[in-house]
Design an enzyme around this catalytic site. Sequence first.
Site, PDB file in Angstrom:
ATOM      1  N   SER A 142       0.821  -1.225   0.000  1.00 20.86           N
ATOM      2  CA  SER A 142       0.000   0.000   0.000  1.00 20.86           C
ATOM      3  C   SER A 142       0.849   1.266   0.000  1.00 20.86           C
ATOM      4  CB  SER A 142      -0.918   0.015   1.227  1.00 20.86           C
ATOM      5  OG  SER A 142      -1.598   1.250   1.285  1.00 20.86           O
ATOM      6  N   LYS A 159     -13.433  -4.212   1.985  1.00 21.14           N
ATOM      7  CA  LYS A 159     -14.242  -3.029   1.664  1.00 21.14           C
ATOM      8  C   LYS A 159     -15.750  -3.244   1.823  1.00 21.14           C
ATOM      9  CE  LYS A 159     -11.223  -0.491  -1.466  1.00 21.14           C
ATOM     10  NZ  LYS A 159     -11.156   0.183  -2.770  1.00 21.14           N
ATOM     11  N   ASP A 203     -24.244   8.125   1.478  1.00 20.23           N
ATOM     12  CA  ASP A 203     -25.057   7.706   0.332  1.00 20.23           C
ATOM     13  C   ASP A 203     -24.199   7.011  -0.720  1.00 20.23           C
ATOM     14  OD1 ASP A 203     -27.174   8.802   1.577  1.00 20.23           O
ATOM     15  OD2 ASP A 203     -27.305  10.604   0.322  1.00 20.23           O
ATOM     16  N   ASN A 233     -14.279   2.563   1.777  1.00 24.98           N
ATOM     17  CA  ASN A 233     -12.810   2.577   1.837  1.00 24.98           C
ATOM     18  C   ASN A 233     -12.303   3.549   2.901  1.00 24.98           C
ATOM     19  OD1 ASN A 233     -13.287   5.061   0.667  1.00 24.98           O
ATOM     20  ND2 ASN A 233     -11.621   4.888  -0.817  1.00 24.98           N
ATOM     21  N   GLY A 253     -15.324  -5.135 -11.606  1.00 28.98           N
ATOM     22  CA  GLY A 253     -14.997  -5.473 -10.218  1.00 28.98           C
ATOM     23  C   GLY A 253     -15.370  -4.333  -9.277  1.00 28.98           C
ATOM     24  N   TYR A 293      -1.768   1.974 -11.293  1.00 26.90           N
ATOM     25  CA  TYR A 293      -0.669   2.937 -11.142  1.00 26.90           C
ATOM     26  C   TYR A 293       0.676   2.235 -10.981  1.00 26.90           C
ATOM     27  CZ  TYR A 293      -2.018   1.918  -6.352  1.00 26.90           C
ATOM     28  OH  TYR A 293      -2.374   1.266  -5.211  1.00 26.90           O
ATOM     29  N   GLY A 350      -3.295   6.301 -13.233  1.00 26.84           N
ATOM     30  CA  GLY A 350      -4.138   5.933 -12.091  1.00 26.84           C
ATOM     31  C   GLY A 350      -3.669   6.466 -10.748  1.00 26.84           C
TER      32      GLY A 350
HETATM   33  P1  NAP Z   1     -11.471  -6.733  -8.617  1.00 27.35           P
HETATM   34  O1  NAP Z   1     -12.745  -6.407  -7.951  1.00 27.35           O
HETATM   35  O2  NAP Z   1     -10.754  -7.998  -8.262  1.00 27.35           O
HETATM   36  O3  NAP Z   1     -11.755  -6.751 -10.217  1.00 27.35           O
HETATM   37  C1  NAP Z   1     -10.782  -7.165 -11.119  1.00 27.35           C
HETATM   38  C2  NAP Z   1     -11.266  -6.934 -12.545  1.00 27.35           C
HETATM   39  O4  NAP Z   1     -10.198  -7.307 -13.448  1.00 27.35           O
HETATM   40  C3  NAP Z   1     -12.473  -7.775 -12.917  1.00 27.35           C
HETATM   41  O5  NAP Z   1     -13.257  -7.056 -13.837  1.00 27.35           O
HETATM   42  C4  NAP Z   1     -11.811  -8.977 -13.591  1.00 27.35           C
HETATM   43  O6  NAP Z   1     -12.635  -9.662 -14.502  1.00 27.35           O
HETATM   44  C5  NAP Z   1     -10.699  -8.296 -14.351  1.00 27.35           C
HETATM   45  N1  NAP Z   1      -9.647  -9.235 -14.711  1.00 27.35           N
HETATM   46  C6  NAP Z   1      -8.726  -9.801 -13.902  1.00 27.35           C
HETATM   47  N2  NAP Z   1      -7.933 -10.643 -14.601  1.00 27.35           N
HETATM   48  C7  NAP Z   1      -8.393 -10.627 -15.880  1.00 27.35           C
HETATM   49  C8  NAP Z   1      -7.994 -11.288 -17.073  1.00 27.35           C
HETATM   50  N3  NAP Z   1      -6.964 -12.141 -17.098  1.00 27.35           N
HETATM   51  N4  NAP Z   1      -8.651 -11.011 -18.219  1.00 27.35           N
HETATM   52  C9  NAP Z   1      -9.708 -10.139 -18.207  1.00 27.35           C
HETATM   53  N5  NAP Z   1     -10.121  -9.475 -17.109  1.00 27.35           N
HETATM   54  C10 NAP Z   1      -9.473  -9.723 -15.952  1.00 27.35           C
HETATM   55  O7  NAP Z   1     -10.393  -5.588  -8.426  1.00 27.35           O
HETATM   56  P2  NAP Z   1     -10.624  -3.999  -8.241  1.00 27.35           P
HETATM   57  O8  NAP Z   1     -10.579  -3.676  -6.806  1.00 27.35           O
HETATM   58  O9  NAP Z   1     -11.800  -3.592  -9.056  1.00 27.35           O
HETATM   59  O10 NAP Z   1      -9.256  -3.427  -8.867  1.00 27.35           O
HETATM   60  C11 NAP Z   1      -8.985  -3.562 -10.256  1.00 27.35           C
HETATM   61  C12 NAP Z   1      -7.681  -2.827 -10.588  1.00 27.35           C
HETATM   62  O11 NAP Z   1      -7.801  -1.465 -10.278  1.00 27.35           O
HETATM   63  C13 NAP Z   1      -6.461  -3.324  -9.809  1.00 27.35           C
HETATM   64  O12 NAP Z   1      -5.363  -3.298 -10.693  1.00 27.35           O
HETATM   65  C14 NAP Z   1      -6.287  -2.280  -8.718  1.00 27.35           C
HETATM   66  O13 NAP Z   1      -4.935  -2.144  -8.315  1.00 27.35           O
HETATM   67  C15 NAP Z   1      -6.745  -1.025  -9.440  1.00 27.35           C
HETATM   68  N6  NAP Z   1      -7.286   0.010  -8.520  1.00 27.35           N
HETATM   69  C16 NAP Z   1      -6.731   1.248  -8.549  1.00 27.35           C
HETATM   70  C17 NAP Z   1      -7.231   2.229  -7.722  1.00 27.35           C
HETATM   71  C18 NAP Z   1      -6.615   3.607  -7.732  1.00 27.35           C
HETATM   72  O14 NAP Z   1      -6.806   4.342  -6.767  1.00 27.35           O
HETATM   73  N7  NAP Z   1      -5.935   4.001  -8.794  1.00 27.35           N
HETATM   74  C19 NAP Z   1      -8.322   1.960  -6.862  1.00 27.35           C
HETATM   75  C20 NAP Z   1      -8.878   0.667  -6.870  1.00 27.35           C
HETATM   76  C21 NAP Z   1      -8.348  -0.299  -7.713  1.00 27.35           C
HETATM   77  P3  NAP Z   1     -13.496 -10.944 -14.007  1.00 27.35           P
HETATM   78  O15 NAP Z   1     -14.703 -10.396 -13.334  1.00 27.35           O
HETATM   79  O16 NAP Z   1     -13.783 -11.686 -15.265  1.00 27.35           O
HETATM   80  O17 NAP Z   1     -12.619 -11.726 -13.069  1.00 27.35           O
END
Ligand code: NAP
Length: 275
Positions: free
Chosen positions: A17, A68, A80, A89, A133, A222, A243
């Site tokens: 983190s 979360k 809300d 979060n 996700g 990011y 990001g």
């Molecule tokens: P999550 O709930 O686990 O969702 C993951 C997503 O990625 C799902 O849509 C999943 O699809 C897809 N995915 C994973 N592997 C895949 C593959 N091989 N092919 C196609 N799709 C795939 O995770 P999340 O919390 O939403 O986070 C997602 C990303 O965003 C992570 O990289 C995280 O680090 C980043 N993030 C960044 C911030 C920020 O502040 N910049 C905040 C939150 C998250 P399926 O449903 O098919 O498994």
Amino acid sequence: MTTFPKAAVIGNPISHSLSPKLHKHWLARYGISGDYVALQVTEDALEQTIRDLPGQGFVGINVTLPHKVNVLQFADQISDRATLIGAANTLTFREDGQILADNTDGYGFMANVKQYAPTWDPKSGPAAIFGAGGAARAIIVSLANAGAPEILLSNRTRNKAEALRAEFGPRIKVVDWVHAGDMLETATTVVNTTSLGMTGAAEFKVSLDALQPGTVVNDIIYNPLRTAFLNKAEAAGCVVVDGLGMLLHQGVPGFERWFGRRPEVDEEVRQAVLA
Ligand code: NAP
């Protein structure tokens, strides 16, 4: 004994983190006596940890995977936006013992894109979202609130996208993952919310050939800061936003509530977090 306010980020795993660097930078920058630590918390220990932290001088916590959704059950008040997103979060421990739950991910997403693409207008056309996700939920809620006329949504596991459409309504149009690239023909906002392209994960392989010049394209990953997805979008003449700013901005409301000062998100804090 003097006590000073403390905050933390909880998750499992947590060592990756960047939140401690972010909040410690702000504390030092504004000369605030306080601390911010990372705590690895298992699901079994979640409730006890949340009950114990206020007595140990903690004024609030950020919450990351996998907690979360589960933390909502310990909240006395849920904002809300956290209710709509179905996850929190940011928790604030009030002096009267109440726990407030909020979700600032969507706020962080919007503030980041607005900062780095200042002329962006979410109402200007459809938004295309890759992934369904937890992060996608927050982003969909924000884009819908900001007036995006249509939200095209594609996910490898189609039924997760269908579930979001059932929940958030007909403005969402689900596109099969094999045709995900077609969303780009009309989209004026494009967001990758999948983990594809993240260090250690598989590559983002959906064709980006249909991207239109001028489209605002954001990858919420990011690590790395510059993904292949963003490089391709930039080569296509798009306005690209990385990001990191989403992570920085999502921390703003919590820091302000806990430490009493609204912190800035600028190049100085970006560099501090990347160092
Ligand atoms: P999550 O709930 O686990 O969702 C993951 C997503 O990625 C799902 O849509 C999943 O699809 C897809 N995915 C994973 N592997 C895949 C593959 N091989 N092919 C196609 N799709 C795939 O995770 P999340 O919390 O939403 O986070 C997602 C990303 O965003 C992570 O990289 C995280 O680090 C980043 N993030 C960044 C911030 C920020 O502040 N910049 C905040 C939150 C998250 P399926 O449903 O098919 O498994």
